[in-house]
Design an enzyme around this catalytic site. Structure first.
Site, PDB file in Angstrom:
ATOM      1  CG  ASP A 188      10.873   3.550 -13.418  1.00 25.77           C
ATOM      2  OD1 ASP A 188      11.166   2.574 -14.121  1.00 25.77           O
ATOM      3  OD2 ASP A 188      11.608   4.549 -13.285  1.00 25.77           O
ATOM      4  CG  ASN A 212      23.267   2.083 -11.492  1.00 25.72           C
ATOM      5  OD1 ASN A 212      23.606   1.611 -10.408  1.00 25.72           O
ATOM      6  ND2 ASN A 212      22.379   1.509 -12.266  1.00 25.72           N
ATOM      7  CG  HIS A 216      26.405  -1.066 -12.097  1.00 31.98           C
ATOM      8  ND1 HIS A 216      25.127  -0.971 -12.581  1.00 31.98           N
ATOM      9  CD2 HIS A 216      27.227  -0.639 -13.089  1.00 31.98           C
ATOM     10  CE1 HIS A 216      25.169  -0.527 -13.826  1.00 31.98           C
ATOM     11  NE2 HIS A 216      26.436  -0.307 -14.154  1.00 31.98           N
ATOM     12  CG  ASP A 275      23.598  -4.028  -7.652  1.00 29.19           C
ATOM     13  OD1 ASP A 275      22.883  -3.559  -8.558  1.00 29.19           O
ATOM     14  OD2 ASP A 275      24.542  -4.819  -7.851  1.00 29.19           O
ATOM     15  CD  GLU A 281      15.600   2.014 -13.526  1.00 28.17           C
ATOM     16  OE1 GLU A 281      16.241   0.975 -13.798  1.00 28.17           O
ATOM     17  OE2 GLU A 281      15.626   3.039 -14.250  1.00 28.17           O
TER      18      GLU A 281
END
Ligand SMILES: [Mg+2]
Length: 295
Positions: free
Chosen positions: A166, A174, A179, A183, A209
């Site tokens: 993670d 973010n 975003h 990404d 994630e």
């Protein structure tokens, strides 16, 4: 360009197939036996495989089931080609994981028609199994391959480790960069994981994630080394526009008779401990050691 792998022990037949297929605008690879076929699948990830059944050493049925156990083999379209037309041979071929079974001698137009079916099938399988953001395998592929991988480890009595990874504090990326920034990080992160994993490993974007990494033939010690190396690699990496990031990793080693639900629950519990323990760390879920005897 889509890649087609032609597997046949007869060079003349490979040559005939190459001529048939060259008009279709496909990249053509050849293998003269089963071992070479497996190596070519690992190295080149062909989308379509035309597979002879009767070959010395490893026969086509065995090659087919082994291909299905690899990541590129999950979505490949496999056309078996055999001189044996009887029902039992066809059933055996299809049950080993082939998508189609054609008999020799074959008509070029039949092969071509089957190839077009294969191209359509590969396109839809890829979009189904691949995580569209990162291009690596996604959650559905994990669900499809996890059970198979566990069953194989039990059958061959080889160790298997599951790491759940993670990215720490991802929400901050973010929130700060939108975003699009998030990404971009996920795509780059997937490439780092791809580069780190060995050919025999499987890795997936599990969602958000979170990523999963199945380390085949890897015991506790091997998993410790591999995940620690990856943790350090991520911590050193400069993500464009974001800078440095860290990961928390939870690892569990498959136990005797254990199923996937239990294994992933243990890795997940270890991941939570890693988060709770301050992030940028790896926790292992190990069977309870006998506790110290207190007088
Ligand atoms: Mg043959």
């Amino acid at each position: 360009m889509m890649k087609v792998l032609i597997v046949d022990d007869q060079p003349e037949l490979r040559h005939v197939l190459r001529i048939c297929l060259s008009a279709a605008g496909l990249e053509i690879l050849e293998a003269g036996n089963g071992q070479k076929a497996l190596a070519a699948v690992k190295e080149h990830s062909p989308e379509i495989i035309i597979l002879d059944v009767m070959m010395p050493d490893l026969n086509g049925t065995e090659v087919c089931s082994r291909i299905r156990q690899t990541a590129p083999g999950t979505s490949a379209y496999i056309i078996m080609l055999s001189a044996r037309a009887e029902v039992t041979s066809r059933v055996c071929g299809l049950e080993s994981g082939a998508d189609a079974y054609l008999t020799k001698p074959f008509e070029p137009q039949e092969i071509m028609a089957q190839l077009r079916v294969g191209i359509r099938a590969v396109e839809s399988r890829k979009s189904f199994l691949t995580d569209s953001l990162t291009g690596i395998l996604g959650r559905r592929a994990f669900d499809a391959l996890f059970g198979q991988t566990i069953a194989r480890s039990h059958r061959h009595k080889v160790p298997l480790s599951l790491a759940i990874i993670d990215i720490d504090n991802f929400k901050v990326i973010n929130d700060a960069g939108g975003h699009a920034a998030g990404d971009k990080v996920l795509r780059e992160f997937a490439q780092l994981l791809r580069a780190e994993a060995r050919d025999s490993d499987l890795y997936f974007r599990w969602g958000g994630e979170e990523f999963t990494w199945l380390l085949s033939d890897t015991d506790l010690n091997g998993a410790r080394i591999a995940t620690e190396r990856f943790r350090e690699k991520v911590a050193r990496h400069q993500f464009p526009g974001v800078g440095q990031l860290t990961v928390s990793i939870g690892v569990a080693i498959l136990e005797e008779l254990e199923d996937g639900t239990s294994l992933s629950a243990r890795a997940d519990a270890a991941l939570y401990r890693a988060k709770d323990g301050g992030r940028n760390r790896i926790e292992f879920d190990q069977p309870q050691a006998p506790s110290a005897i207190t007088a």
